[in-house]
Write an enzyme that holds these catalytic residues in place. Structure first.
Site, PDB file in Angstrom:
ATOM      1  N   LYS A 283       0.882  -1.189   0.000  1.00 58.92           N
ATOM      2  CA  LYS A 283       0.000   0.000   0.000  1.00 58.92           C
ATOM      3  C   LYS A 283       0.903   1.218   0.000  1.00 58.92           C
ATOM      4  O   LYS A 283       1.519   1.569   1.004  1.00 58.92           O
ATOM      5  CB  LYS A 283      -0.891  -0.021   1.254  1.00 58.92           C
ATOM      6  CG  LYS A 283      -2.224   0.658   1.094  1.00 58.92           C
ATOM      7  CD  LYS A 283      -2.163   2.153   0.871  1.00 58.92           C
ATOM      8  CE  LYS A 283      -2.000   2.935   2.156  1.00 58.92           C
ATOM      9  NZ  LYS A 283      -1.745   4.371   1.926  1.00 58.92           N
ATOM     10  N   GLY A 336       5.095   3.979   9.927  1.00 60.76           N
ATOM     11  CA  GLY A 336       4.300   5.202   9.962  1.00 60.76           C
ATOM     12  C   GLY A 336       4.241   5.731  11.383  1.00 60.76           C
ATOM     13  O   GLY A 336       5.098   5.415  12.212  1.00 60.76           O
ATOM     14  N   SER A 337       3.207   6.510  11.669  1.00 62.95           N
ATOM     15  CA  SER A 337       3.123   7.153  12.981  1.00 62.95           C
ATOM     16  C   SER A 337       2.676   6.151  14.048  1.00 62.95           C
ATOM     17  O   SER A 337       2.046   5.134  13.745  1.00 62.95           O
ATOM     18  CB  SER A 337       2.138   8.319  12.919  1.00 62.95           C
ATOM     19  OG  SER A 337       0.860   7.821  12.623  1.00 62.95           O
ATOM     20  N   THR A 338       2.970   6.466  15.278  1.00 68.28           N
ATOM     21  CA  THR A 338       2.600   5.592  16.387  1.00 68.28           C
ATOM     22  C   THR A 338       1.078   5.497  16.492  1.00 68.28           C
ATOM     23  O   THR A 338       0.531   4.423  16.770  1.00 68.28           O
ATOM     24  CB  THR A 338       3.232   6.122  17.692  1.00 68.28           C
ATOM     25  OG1 THR A 338       4.659   6.058  17.531  1.00 68.28           O
ATOM     26  CG2 THR A 338       2.838   5.296  18.897  1.00 68.28           C
ATOM     27  N   GLY A 341      -0.069   3.169  13.886  1.00 70.69           N
ATOM     28  CA  GLY A 341       0.459   1.851  14.240  1.00 70.69           C
ATOM     29  C   GLY A 341      -0.470   1.110  15.200  1.00 70.69           C
ATOM     30  O   GLY A 341      -0.705  -0.092  15.048  1.00 70.69           O
ATOM     31  N   GLU A 358       7.199  -0.098  12.550  1.00 70.44           N
ATOM     32  CA  GLU A 358       8.302   0.870  12.642  1.00 70.44           C
ATOM     33  C   GLU A 358       7.650   2.231  12.813  1.00 70.44           C
ATOM     34  O   GLU A 358       7.032   2.739  11.879  1.00 70.44           O
ATOM     35  CB  GLU A 358       9.136   0.857  11.351  1.00 70.44           C
ATOM     36  CG  GLU A 358       9.718  -0.482  10.981  1.00 70.44           C
ATOM     37  CD  GLU A 358      10.885  -0.858  11.840  1.00 70.44           C
ATOM     38  OE1 GLU A 358      11.598   0.033  12.325  1.00 70.44           O
ATOM     39  OE2 GLU A 358      11.091  -2.071  12.051  1.00 70.44           O
ATOM     40  N   CYS A 392      12.058   9.500  10.830  1.00 73.81           N
ATOM     41  CA  CYS A 392      11.636   8.891  12.102  1.00 73.81           C
ATOM     42  C   CYS A 392      12.750   8.942  13.138  1.00 73.81           C
ATOM     43  O   CYS A 392      12.503   9.157  14.318  1.00 73.81           O
ATOM     44  CB  CYS A 392      11.212   7.454  11.859  1.00 73.81           C
ATOM     45  SG  CYS A 392      12.445   6.505  10.955  1.00 73.81           S
ATOM     46  N   GLU A 492       6.791  14.281  18.616  1.00 76.01           N
ATOM     47  CA  GLU A 492       7.442  14.211  17.309  1.00 76.01           C
ATOM     48  C   GLU A 492       6.889  15.322  16.420  1.00 76.01           C
ATOM     49  O   GLU A 492       5.692  15.345  16.111  1.00 76.01           O
ATOM     50  CB  GLU A 492       7.173  12.845  16.663  1.00 76.01           C
ATOM     51  CG  GLU A 492       7.983  12.643  15.408  1.00 76.01           C
ATOM     52  CD  GLU A 492       7.705  11.316  14.716  1.00 76.01           C
ATOM     53  OE1 GLU A 492       6.527  10.939  14.596  1.00 76.01           O
ATOM     54  OE2 GLU A 492       8.666  10.660  14.291  1.00 76.01           O
TER      55      GLU A 492
END
Ligand code: NAD
Length: 598
Positions: A283, A336-338, A341, A358, A392, A492
C-alpha cells in the site's frame, strides 16, 4: 562505451574474450559490475589522453571516515562525489553525480505510472477513484493517481495468494537472480527515480540521488544473497528420533508505508519479504506514491512473476484499513506514525496477523564536553535537517553537557545558517519543502508552542524570504534552546526543528535521553570509549551511533524500543520477521510406545 555498465555487460565482455574495459569520465559501474569485473578478470582502464590504466580493485577505494552519518552505500556515493569535486578544484573535470552530471529538474510527467499494479497488470481503481499527488514545493498537482478501494485490495490479496506457491517453491538460485536484477535496474534508473522522489516528496534532488537511491538498491543486493542461506537446524535427540526446525515463508505480506522515504522503505521491506519467499501487497502512501509504482514496473521488468508484488496506492482509512484487516493477509509490515500503528495492530488482531511496526521517534544526539565539538556539530546538524527533519530517527533533541553548551549552540546555529533552503529540483538545494500544507502548518504550530512554553528561538521558525519559495511548504532550519519537559522536546514534530537541552554529567544525560515515550535511535559524542559503551548500554533505543549520526547499513537491524515499534527492518533480523518456524519430529526408531497397551 555505455554510460551505465551492469554485471551482465561485464559477463558479456568476458564471454567475448575481452579483458579490458575502457571507463570514461561519465561511466558508472554498478557494484555488481565491479564484482563481476574482479571475478572475470576484466581490467578497468580509465579513458582520456592523460590517464593511466588502473587495476580493477582500485575502482572501489576505501572510504574515509566522515563525521556525519549516512546509509553506508550512500556514503560511498557522497565520498565519490567529494573526491570528484576535489579533482575539479585541482583543475580536473566537473564533479560526477550519480549517472554523470548533477541532475536537476522534475521528471517527465507523461512517463509516470499512475495506475494500480495487480497481478502483473496496470488498472484503474474499481470505483474509478483517484487522489492527486501534490508537488510540496508549489502545492500544484503533479498527477492524479488511482486510489485503491476495498475491492481492489481484495483483488490484490487474491493475486498475491495465487502467486504464492510458485514463488515460494522457486529454486533459490532463480529467486535470488531476480532480486539481484531488481537492484541493478534500480541502480540503472537512479537519475529518473531521484527526480521523481524529489518532486513527489519535496526533498532536495541531491539527497534523493546520493542518500535515498543507494539505500534503495542495497537491500535487494543484501537479501538476494540471503535467499540461498535460509536454513533450519537439526536438534540433538536420541537416535530413535529426528527432530528438525524448518523456516518457511509466512505467506501474503501486506505492507503499509509512509511518504518520507517511500522507495527506500518499500525496498528495505520488500526485498526481505520476497527473499523469504512471501508475496506482497504494497500500500503506497497517498501523499507520495510515485516511486512505489516505479518499483512495481522495475520488478516486472526484472522478471518477478505477476502477482508476487502488487502495488496499490490509496488512502489510509480505506486502502490501508482494508489491507490491515483482510483475512487473506498473513503479516502486516507497517511503517508510519505511532497513532496509526496502534490502529493497524488492532485491525490485525481479528485474524491474529503477525504485525511489525516501525513508528515515530524523538531521538537524542548526546554531546559530552569531552567530544570533538566540530564533529558533534556537523553530525547533529545532519541528524536533524536531512530530509527536512521528516525522518523517524531524526536527532530532534540535542543534549549538550553544560560546560560546552553555549559554545555548541553558537556553532550549531552558525552551521545551520549556512544550509541552503530552496526548490527541491536544484542540485544546490540542501533543505527542501515539507510534504504538504497541513504538515507545514503543524510545524509552525509547534514553533508557537515552543515560544509559549518559554523556549528560546535561537534561529528560524519563519518562512525563507526567497519569493520563489512563497507557494510551497518551506520553513527555515529552526533551533530552540529549551528543556526536556517541554512539548517540543517530547512530541514528534517531523520537521526541521531541534531543541538543544543542557545536562550535567553522565547520569543526567541518560535520564533525559530516556525520558520520552519513544526509543528509536540515539547519537553519543565523546572521546571516552568507556563512556561511549556505558551510555550506549543504558539507552532505551534500537540504534545507537557513536561519534556519528544516522547510519543505516543493510546488514544492521533497525527497530524501536517502547512506542517506536516492534520488529525490525534490515539485517538478518528482518528476514526472520518474514519467516515462520516449524518443528518436525520423526520417529526413526523401531519401537512404538503403546501408551494404552498395558
Ligand atoms: P501515517 O501513520 O499517517 O501513515 C503511514 C501509512 O499508513 C500511510 O500509507 C497511510 O496511508 C497509512 N494509514 C493511515 N491510516 C491508516 C489506517 N487506519 N489503517 C491502515 N493504514 C493507514 O504516517 P506518515 O505521516 O505517512 O509518516 C510519518 C510517520 O512515520 C512519522 O511518525 C514517522 O516517525 C514514521 N516513520 C517511521 C519510520 C521507522 O522506520 N520507524 C520510518 C519513516 C517514518
Amino acid at each position: 562505451m555505455k554510460e551505465f555498465v551492469t554485471a551482465d555487460d561485464i559477463r558479456a565482455l568476458a564471454e567475448q574474450g575481452e579483458r579490458e574495459l575502457m571507463v570514461r569520465e561519465h561511466t558508472t559501474l554498478t557494484d555488481a559490475a565491479l564484482d563481476a569485473a574482479r571475478m572475470h578478470g576484466v581490467r578497468l582502464v580509465e579513458g582520456g589522453a592523460t590517464s593511466q590504466p588502473q587495476p580493477a580493485g582500485d575502482a572501489v577505494a576505501a572510504l574515509p571516515v566522515t563525521p556525519g552519518g549516512l546509509p553506508a552505500p550512500a556514503l560511498a556515493g557522497l565520498v565519490r562525489e567529494q573526491a570528484a569535486a576535489g579533482r575539479r578544484e585541482q583543475g580536473g573535470s566537473r564533479p560526477s553525480a550519480p549517472g554523470g552530471e548533477p541532475i536537476e529538474g522534475p521528471p517527465d510527467i507523461g512517463s509516470l505510472q499512475t495506475k494500480l499494479l495487480i497481478d502483473g497488470g496496470w488498472s484503474d481503481a474499481a470505483g474509478g477513484e483517484t487522489v492527486p499527488t501534490i508537488d510540496p514545493a508549489t502545492n500544484h498537482t503533479i498527477v492524479d493517481v488511482a486510489a485503491a478501494g476495498p475491492q481492489d485490495i481484495d483483488r490484490a490479496v487474491r493475486a498475491a495468494r495465487e502467486a504464492l506457491p510458485a514463488w515460494r517453491d522457486m529454486e533459490p538460485e532463480k529467486r535470488s537472480r531476480i532480486l539481484l536484477r531488481i537492484a541493478e535496474l534500480i541502480e540503472a534508473d537512479r537519475d529518473r527515480l531521484a527526480r521523481i522522489e524529489s518532486h513527489d516528496v519535496g526533498k532536495p534532488i541531491r539527497e534523493a540521488a546520493l542518500v535515498d537511491l543507494p539505500a534503495c538498491w542495497d537491500p535487494w543486493r543484501f537479501y538476494q544473497g540471503l535467499v540461498r542461506v535460509i536454513d533450519g537446524r537439526v536438534l540433538a535427540m536420541p537416535t530413535s528420533s529426528l527432530d528438525y526446525v524448518r523456516k518457511e515463508p509466512m505467506g501474503v505480506v501486506g505492507m503499509i508505508i509512509p511518504w518520507n522515504f517511500p522507495l527506500h522503505i518499500a525496498c528495505r521491506k520488500g526485498s526481505a519479504a520476497l527473499a523469504a519467499g512471501n508475496t506482497v501487497v504494497l500500500k503506497a502512501p497517498e501523499l507520495a506514491p510515485l516511486t512505489c509504482l516505479e518499483l512495481g514496473r522495475i520488478a516486472l521488468e526484472a522478471g518477478l512473476p505477476p502477482g508476487v508484488l502488487n502495488v496499490v496506492p490509496g488512502l489510509g482509512a480505506t486502502a490501508g484499513a482494508a489491507l490491515a484487516e483482510h483475512p487473506g493477509v498473513d503479516k502486516i509490515a507497517f511503517t508510519g506514525s505511532t497513532v496509526t500503528g496502534r490502529t493497524v495492530m488492532r485491525a490485525g488482531a481479528g485474524t491474529i496477523k503477525r504485525v511489525s511496526l516501525e513508528l515515530g521517534g524523538k531521538s537524542p544526539s548526546i554531546v559530552f564536553a569531552d567530544a570533538d565539538l566540530e564533529r558533534a556539530v556537523i553530525g547533529s546538524v545532519f541528524g536533524i535537517y536531512l530530509a527536512q527533519g521528516e525522518v523517524c530517527s531524526a536527532g530532534s533533541r540535542v543534549l549538550v553537557e553544560r560546560p560546552v553548551y553555549d559554545e555548541f549552540v553558537r556553532r550549531f546555529a552558525d552551521k545551520a545558517a549556512g544550509i541552503r533552503v530552496g526548490m527541491p529540483h536544484r542540485w544546490s538545494t540542501q533543505l527542501g519543502a515539507l510534504i504538504n500544507e497541513r504538515q507545514c502548518q503543524r510545524v509552525y504550530e509547534y514553533v508557537e508552542i515552543g515560544k509559549a512554553e518559554g523556549a528560546t528561538v535561537v534561529a528560524g521558525g519563519v518562512r525563507p524570504p526567497d519569493p520563489e519559495l512563497a507557494g510551497g511548504n518551506f520553513i527555515e532550519p529552526t533551533i530552540f534552546a529549551g528543556t526536556n519537559d517541554m512539548r517540543i522536546a517530547q512530541e514528534e514534530i517531523f520537521g526541521p526543528v531541534v531543541v538543544i537541552v543542557p545536562f550535567d554529567g553522565e547520569e543526567e544525560a541518560v535520564r533525559i535521553a530516556n525520558d520520552v515515550r519513544y526509543g528509536l535511535a540515539a547519537g553519543i559524542w565523546t572521546s571516552d570509549v568507556g563512556r561511549a559503551h556505558r551510555v550506549a548500554h543504558r539507552l532505551e533505543a534500537g540504534s545507537i551511533w557513536v561519534n556519528q549520526y544516522g547510519v543505516y547499513p543493510s546488514e544492521a537491524p533497525f527497530g524501536g524500543y517502547k512506542e517506536s515499534g516492534t520488529g525490525y527492518d534490515l539485517g538478518l533480523e528482518s528476514l526472520s520477521e518474514y519467516l515462520e518456524t516449524k518443528n518436525i519430529h520423526l520417529n526413526i526408531g523401531t519401537d512404538t510406545l503403546d501408551w494404552y497397551g498395558s
